[in-house]
Design a protein around this motif. Structure first.
Motif, short mmCIF file in Angstrom:
data_model
loop_
_atom_site.label_atom_id
_atom_site.label_comp_id
_atom_site.label_asym_id
_atom_site.label_seq_id
_atom_site.Cartn_x
_atom_site.Cartn_y
_atom_site.Cartn_z
N MET A 1 15.62 -5.68 8.25
CA MET A 1 14.25 -5.88 7.83
C MET A 1 14.24 -6.61 6.51
SD MET A 1 11.36 -5.27 9.20
CE MET A 1 11.91 -3.98 10.33
N THR A 2 13.40 -7.59 6.34
CA THR A 2 13.37 -8.36 5.11
C THR A 2 12.31 -7.81 4.17
OG1 THR A 2 11.67 -9.93 5.82
CG2 THR A 2 13.93 -10.39 6.49
N SER A 3 12.28 -8.38 2.97
CA SER A 3 11.29 -7.94 1.99
C SER A 3 10.07 -8.85 1.99
CB SER A 3 11.91 -7.95 0.58
OG SER A 3 12.34 -9.25 0.24
N THR A 4 9.98 -9.76 2.96
CA THR A 4 8.83 -10.64 3.04
C THR A 4 7.56 -9.83 3.28
OG1 THR A 4 10.19 -12.40 3.94
CG2 THR A 4 7.82 -12.61 4.24
N VAL A 5 6.52 -10.13 2.55
CA VAL A 5 5.27 -9.38 2.67
C VAL A 5 4.25 -10.23 3.39
CG1 VAL A 5 3.45 -8.20 1.43
CG2 VAL A 5 5.77 -8.22 0.50
N PRO A 6 3.92 -9.91 4.66
CA PRO A 6 2.91 -10.67 5.38
C PRO A 6 1.52 -10.24 4.96
CG PRO A 6 3.69 -8.89 6.75
CD PRO A 6 4.48 -8.81 5.46
N ALA A 7 0.55 -11.05 5.30
CA ALA A 7 -0.84 -10.68 5.04
C ALA A 7 -1.22 -9.51 5.93
CB ALA A 7 -1.75 -11.88 5.30
N LEU A 8 -2.19 -8.73 5.50
CA LEU A 8 -2.64 -7.59 6.30
C LEU A 8 -3.06 -8.04 7.69
CD1 LEU A 8 -4.84 -5.49 3.85
CD2 LEU A 8 -2.50 -5.06 4.56
N SER A 201 7.29 2.25 -8.01
CA SER A 201 6.29 2.66 -9.00
C SER A 201 6.81 2.59 -10.43
CB SER A 201 5.81 4.09 -8.72
OG SER A 201 6.88 5.00 -8.86
N VAL A 202 8.09 2.91 -10.63
CA VAL A 202 8.66 2.94 -11.98
C VAL A 202 9.85 2.01 -12.11
CG1 VAL A 202 9.75 4.39 -13.73
CG2 VAL A 202 7.86 5.30 -12.37
N ALA A 203 10.80 2.12 -11.19
CA ALA A 203 12.02 1.30 -11.24
C ALA A 203 12.08 0.41 -10.00
CB ALA A 203 13.25 2.19 -11.30
N PRO A 204 12.67 -0.79 -10.12
CA PRO A 204 12.78 -1.70 -8.97
C PRO A 204 13.60 -1.08 -7.84
CG PRO A 204 13.28 -2.82 -11.03
CD PRO A 204 13.24 -1.36 -11.34
N PRO A 215 4.66 -4.92 -2.97
CA PRO A 215 4.18 -4.63 -4.33
C PRO A 215 3.17 -3.51 -4.42
CG PRO A 215 3.21 -6.67 -3.51
CD PRO A 215 4.25 -6.26 -2.50
N SER A 216 2.44 -3.21 -3.35
CA SER A 216 1.46 -2.13 -3.39
C SER A 216 1.04 -1.76 -1.98
CB SER A 216 0.22 -2.53 -4.20
OG SER A 216 -0.65 -3.33 -3.42
N LEU A 217 0.33 -0.65 -1.85
CA LEU A 217 -0.17 -0.22 -0.54
C LEU A 217 -1.22 -1.18 0.01
CD1 LEU A 217 -0.58 3.66 -0.86
CD2 LEU A 217 1.25 2.38 0.26
N GLU A 218 -1.74 -2.04 -0.84
CA GLU A 218 -2.72 -3.01 -0.37
C GLU A 218 -2.09 -4.01 0.60
OE1 GLU A 218 -4.12 -4.22 -4.31
OE2 GLU A 218 -6.05 -3.31 -3.80
N HIS A 219 -0.77 -4.03 0.67
CA HIS A 219 -0.06 -4.90 1.60
C HIS A 219 0.36 -4.17 2.87
CE1 HIS A 219 0.45 -8.37 -1.16
NE2 HIS A 219 0.37 -7.43 -2.08
N VAL A 220 -0.09 -2.91 3.00
CA VAL A 220 0.34 -2.08 4.14
C VAL A 220 -0.87 -1.64 4.94
CG1 VAL A 220 1.55 0.02 4.84
CG2 VAL A 220 2.30 -1.23 2.79
N ASP A 221 -0.85 -1.92 6.24
CA ASP A 221 -1.86 -1.38 7.16
C ASP A 221 -1.17 -0.95 8.43
OD1 ASP A 221 -1.30 -3.75 8.45
OD2 ASP A 221 -3.36 -4.51 8.40
N LEU A 222 -1.91 -0.47 9.41
CA LEU A 222 -1.30 0.05 10.63
C LEU A 222 -0.57 -1.03 11.41
CD1 LEU A 222 -0.73 2.30 12.58
CD2 LEU A 222 -3.03 2.00 13.56
N THR A 223 -1.14 -2.21 11.47
CA THR A 223 -0.45 -3.30 12.17
C THR A 223 0.89 -3.60 11.53
OG1 THR A 223 -2.56 -4.27 12.84
CG2 THR A 223 -0.64 -5.72 12.89
N PHE A 224 0.92 -3.61 10.21
CA PHE A 224 2.16 -3.82 9.46
C PHE A 224 3.19 -2.75 9.83
CE2 PHE A 224 4.86 -2.94 5.83
CZ PHE A 224 5.27 -4.19 5.40
#
Length: 231
Positions: A1-8, A201-204, A215-224
């Motif tokens: 799994m990569t660290s790429t963050v797709p749109a919601l 939240s505190v350390a990388p 970066p945040s839960l704003e990038h996470v939804d059920l489809t994700f």
């Protein structure tokens, strides 16, 4: 799994094998990691000791026994672990009585999981007394199961809490998505065989196999989340 963050909403849910979502509490759903450190600083100041700010990364995200034990040893404070645990829990409870900010995206994510009836558990290293207080802010109806750090033989970074939660929901750990904010929690979830979404939240936290960093839960939804686990 990569660290790429797709749109919601961009990951397809078709073919998803997701069976359950397991969520950490402090620093993941509620913005309380700083609260714990502030309480630790206050308690040790009362004992005549000053905490080194570099220790914050050592104690964050861990079980009370580990973090409190480390601070007693590091400071040489004349207090037992059980005595310190009482002071820390009381101090934290008093602090969250005044305010308890939720992490960005937490309310939306919990509502979406509930709307789609996704089995969801809260899995925390915090004690039951703390979890029950926090649940009044999060809404206990959002969780089919909650697991506290003082209810398992070994808490994070051991896999026990996540294995217990998966079993309680009747889910295969390999088909569970875990959302965590610390390396300690990530280690526990991965040891249990779960897919992990890390929201530092505190350390990388670096990306790795079966681990996606956002970066945040704003990038996470059920489809994700469904897109993490496919047949």
């Amino acid at each position: 799994m990569t660290s790429t963050v797709p749109a919601l909403g961009t990951r397809t849910a078709e073919g998803s094998a997701l069976q359950a979502v397991l969520l950490d509490m402090d620093g993941t759903l509620v913005d309380t990691e700083g609260f714990w450190w502030d309480v630790e600083v206050e308690v040790f100041a009362g004992l005549g000791h000053t905490l080194d700010d570099s220790w914050r990364h050592v104690v964050v995200g861990g079980p009370m026994s580990r973090s409190a034990g480390f601070l007693i040893e590091a400071t040489g404070a004349d207090i037992t672990l059980p005595e310190l645990a009482v002071l820390l829990n009381e101090g934290f409870e008093n602090r969250i009585t005044r305010t308890l900010p939720l992490m960005p995206g937490a309310t939306r994510l919990l509502a979406e999981l509930a709307e789609h009836e996704v089995p969801t558990a809260l899995v925390s290293a915090s004690y039951r007394r703390i979890i029950d207080r926090v649940l009044t802010f999060l809404g206990p109806q959002h969780f089919a199961l909650t697991v506290a750090g003082d209810e398992v033989a070994r808490t994070k970074p051991h896999p026990d809490p996540y294995l217990f939660a998966a079993a309680g929901l009747g889910a295969d750990p390999a088909r569970c998505a875990v959302v965590e904010d610390t390396a300690t929690g990530v280690a526990a979830a991965e040891a249990a065989g779960c897919h992990v979404v890390a929201v530092p939240s505190v350390a990388p936290i670096p990306p790795a196999a079966r681990r996606t960093v956002v970066p945040s839960l704003e990038h996470v939804d059920l489809t994700f989340l469904r897109g993490l686990i496919t047949v």
